[in-house]
Design a protein around this motif. Structure first.
Motif, PDB file in Angstrom:
ATOM      1  N   ARG A 182       0.713  -1.208  -0.008  1.00 48.56           N
ATOM      2  CA  ARG A 182      -0.051   0.196  -0.039  1.00 48.56           C
ATOM      3  C   ARG A 182       0.967   1.477   0.108  1.00 48.56           C
ATOM      4  NH1 ARG A 182      -3.221  -3.803   2.501  1.00 48.56           N
ATOM      5  NH2 ARG A 182      -5.559  -3.587   2.138  1.00 48.56           N
ATOM      6  N   SER A 183       0.366   2.240  -0.584  1.00 48.32           N
ATOM      7  CA  SER A 183       1.223   3.724  -0.699  1.00 48.32           C
ATOM      8  C   SER A 183       0.052   4.802  -0.626  1.00 48.32           C
ATOM      9  CB  SER A 183       2.117   3.762  -1.682  1.00 48.32           C
ATOM     10  OG  SER A 183       1.313   3.785  -2.954  1.00 48.32           O
ATOM     11  N   ARG A 184       0.395   5.883  -0.045  1.00 46.26           N
ATOM     12  CA  ARG A 184       0.044   7.236  -0.101  1.00 46.26           C
ATOM     13  C   ARG A 184       0.890   8.144  -0.221  1.00 46.26           C
ATOM     14  NH1 ARG A 184      -3.624   3.919   0.231  1.00 46.26           N
ATOM     15  NH2 ARG A 184      -5.369   3.898   1.482  1.00 46.26           N
ATOM     16  N   GLU A 185       0.345   9.394  -1.113  1.00 42.11           N
ATOM     17  CA  GLU A 185       1.272  10.548  -1.101  1.00 42.11           C
ATOM     18  C   GLU A 185       0.398  11.765  -0.362  1.00 42.11           C
ATOM     19  OE1 GLU A 185       2.006  12.919  -4.663  1.00 42.11           O
ATOM     20  OE2 GLU A 185       3.392  11.337  -4.947  1.00 42.11           O
ATOM     21  N   LEU A 186       1.311  12.184   0.545  1.00 41.46           N
ATOM     22  CA  LEU A 186       0.629  13.482   1.362  1.00 41.46           C
ATOM     23  C   LEU A 186       1.420  14.558   0.958  1.00 41.46           C
ATOM     24  CD1 LEU A 186       0.934  12.160   4.845  1.00 41.46           C
ATOM     25  CD2 LEU A 186      -1.050  12.228   3.543  1.00 41.46           C
ATOM     26  N   PRO A 187       0.447  15.669   0.194  1.00 39.98           N
ATOM     27  CA  PRO A 187       1.200  16.810  -0.313  1.00 39.98           C
ATOM     28  C   PRO A 187       1.223  17.718   1.072  1.00 39.98           C
ATOM     29  CG  PRO A 187      -1.027  16.344  -1.407  1.00 39.98           C
ATOM     30  CD  PRO A 187      -0.748  15.364  -0.532  1.00 39.98           C
ATOM     31  N   HIS A 188       2.537  18.574   1.095  1.00 43.22           N
ATOM     32  CA  HIS A 188       2.659  19.154   2.260  1.00 43.22           C
ATOM     33  C   HIS A 188       1.862  20.484   2.340  1.00 43.22           C
ATOM     34  CE1 HIS A 188       7.345  17.607   2.152  1.00 43.22           C
ATOM     35  NE2 HIS A 188       6.366  16.700   2.663  1.00 43.22           N
ATOM     36  N   ASP A 189       1.446  20.818   3.578  1.00 44.06           N
ATOM     37  CA  ASP A 189       0.671  22.032   3.714  1.00 44.06           C
ATOM     38  C   ASP A 189       1.662  22.812   4.393  1.00 44.06           C
ATOM     39  OD1 ASP A 189       0.763  21.047   6.173  1.00 44.06           O
ATOM     40  OD2 ASP A 189      -1.435  20.766   6.390  1.00 44.06           O
ATOM     41  N   GLY A 190       2.831  22.614   4.465  1.00 41.35           N
ATOM     42  CA  GLY A 190       3.984  23.671   4.927  1.00 41.35           C
ATOM     43  C   GLY A 190       5.073  22.667   5.010  1.00 41.35           C
ATOM     44  N   THR A 191       6.345  23.296   5.709  1.00 39.14           N
ATOM     45  CA  THR A 191       7.489  22.362   5.639  1.00 39.14           C
ATOM     46  C   THR A 191       8.008  22.268   7.337  1.00 39.14           C
ATOM     47  OG1 THR A 191       9.025  24.310   5.076  1.00 39.14           O
ATOM     48  CG2 THR A 191       8.307  22.997   3.591  1.00 39.14           C
ATOM     49  N   ASP A 192       7.197  22.792   8.408  1.00 41.19           N
ATOM     50  CA  ASP A 192       7.506  22.780   9.549  1.00 41.19           C
ATOM     51  C   ASP A 192       7.791  21.110   9.917  1.00 41.19           C
ATOM     52  OD1 ASP A 192       7.607  23.839  12.387  1.00 41.19           O
ATOM     53  OD2 ASP A 192       6.245  22.175  12.537  1.00 41.19           O
ATOM     54  N   PRO A 193       8.813  20.754  10.318  1.00 39.65           N
ATOM     55  CA  PRO A 193       9.317  19.426  10.450  1.00 39.65           C
ATOM     56  C   PRO A 193       8.544  18.985  11.689  1.00 39.65           C
ATOM     57  CG  PRO A 193      10.946  20.873  11.474  1.00 39.65           C
ATOM     58  CD  PRO A 193      10.158  21.968  10.504  1.00 39.65           C
TER      59      PRO A 193
END
Length: 403
Positions: free
Chosen positions: A123-134
């Protein structure tokens, strides 16, 4: 009169191996046995003994331990060697019980994945970033990965692999520096481990993909390998005799600022023509937008435009692959590996780009340059194979009994 053992001509008693050396030997033996099952299974124990040089008794013992832990299983149908002799019961990987989680943090998104013991993406998922705060990026990744594990209720997780570009320190579990994300000295192992309750193994994505190739890909069995990763980040990794070179604090493979002869792109470091500035996906997509081939920042859209007949898209992709080949050729001349694997979207997608890549390398060694084995799942493999490498290097220490 001296006793036989104290006689000056008597053979000295053998020196016992130090505990650490004996542990390393057993770890290596366990590794080569499980790797043999991965590569040759279903396979007879006697064949494993012949392939590895271990005694039949040792192979039988390791196979019994792996079976107890659910890593391998016996084949249901006994076989005879060439149809004659006493039948034997082959062993094979049990790929139905366990998975590893994978987390790869790229510039635009995070890829999450579950991989089985054969390195197949379950299984896999892609999460677009809504910011780059680690803290936000890692917390979302851990939470969504837990959800992904719930979607595979019949599989038990062995651990999690994390990878990213930039400077990633394996020992401390830290992203030391990732300029494109703005990350510096970001601990990764602890926040993901605390949220998932699983052991977390950390490495750079170029090194992770070397291990993916040597376990599951085209480089299996090669004595030495160079991997060149060309995405938003441009970096490299080198392995010889099955060992990936990390260097002090895992800084090996930092090639982003190598100069490109004739380069014109300004780099954030203040110089002109650095490798990452010339080859990075930001530059490729900016040129494609200026030419009207795409509207966004995803190089896959440029590949689709080329497939649809956009001649400018084709030219941009082939030119970039050819320049990537020049960089690969320079590294090949320095390191002289058996095989060079290149992760670059054009060379993985189009025969003309692969041809351009090899033209850029030039000479007789161009045939040793191949695209990644994992075109459709390269980032999922980069995350999960950090954990699978740990398993295959120390299958008894990394087994569920030790977690």
């Amino acid at each position: 009169m001296p006793t036989p053992l104290s006689h000056p001509l008597a053979a000295p008693a053998p020196t016992p191996l130090p505990p650490a050396a004996d542990s390393d030997r057993r770890r290596t033996s366990a590794s080569v046995v499980l790797r043999s099952v991965l590569e040759h299974g279903p396979v007879a124990r006697s064949t494993i003994a012949r392939l590895t040089g271990l005694s039949p008794a040792s192979v039988t013992d390791y196979c019994a331990r792996f079976t107890e832990r659910g890593l391998i299983r016996e084949s249901a149908v006994p076989r005879r060697s060439r149809g004659v002799g006493r039948p034997h019961v082959p062993v094979d990987l049990d790929d139905s019980r366990f998975v590893v989680g994978g987390v790869h943090v790229a510039v635009p998104h995070t890829t999450l994945a579950l991989l089985d013991l054969r390195g197949r993406v379950v299984r896999s998922r892609e999460l677009p970033h809504d910011g780059t705060d680690p803290r936000r990026v890692l917390a979302r990744a851990a939470e969504r990965l837990v959800g992904l594990l719930r979607e595979a209720p019949g599989c038990r997780p062995l651990g999690i692999g994390f990878s990213a570009g930039g400077w990633v320190d394996r020992e401390s579990g830290t992203v030391v520096e990732h300029p494109l994300l703005g990350w510096r000295d970001v601990p990764v192992r602890e926040p993901i481990g605390e949220r998932t309750g699983l052991p977390v193994h950390v490495d750079g994505h170029a090194r992770a993909l070397v291990n993916a190739e040597r376990l599951f890909g085209r480089a299996r069995g090669s004595r030495s390998m160079l991997h060149l990763f060309v995405g938003n980040v441009v970096d490299a990794a080198f392995a010889t005799h099955d060992e990936v070179h990390h260097g002090p604090r895992s800084q090996a493979g930092a090639i982003a600022h190598l100069p490109v002869p004739g380069g014109t792109e300004p780099c954030a470091c203040g110089r002109i023509g650095c490798l990452q500035a010339e080859l990075g996906e930001r530059t490729l997509c900016r040129r494609a937008r200026a030419a009207g081939s795409i509207a966004g920042v995803n190089p896959v859209h440029l590949v689709r435009a080329a497939a649809g007949g956009d001649a400018t898209a084709v030219r941009l992709l082939v030119e970039r692959s050819r320049m990537t080949g020049r960089a690969a050729g320079m590294l090949l001349d320095i390191l002289n590996p058996d095989v060079v694997v290149v992760t670059e979207v054009g060379a993985m997608s189009r025969p003309d780009c692969l041809e351009g890549l090899r033209e850029g390398v030039g000479g007789a060694r161009a045939a040793s340059v191949v695209p990644s084995s994992f075109k459709d799942h390269v980032l999922a493999m980069a995350g999960g194979c950090v954990a699978l490498d740990v398993l295959y290097r120390d299958p008894l220490g990394a087994s569920p009994e030790a977690i």
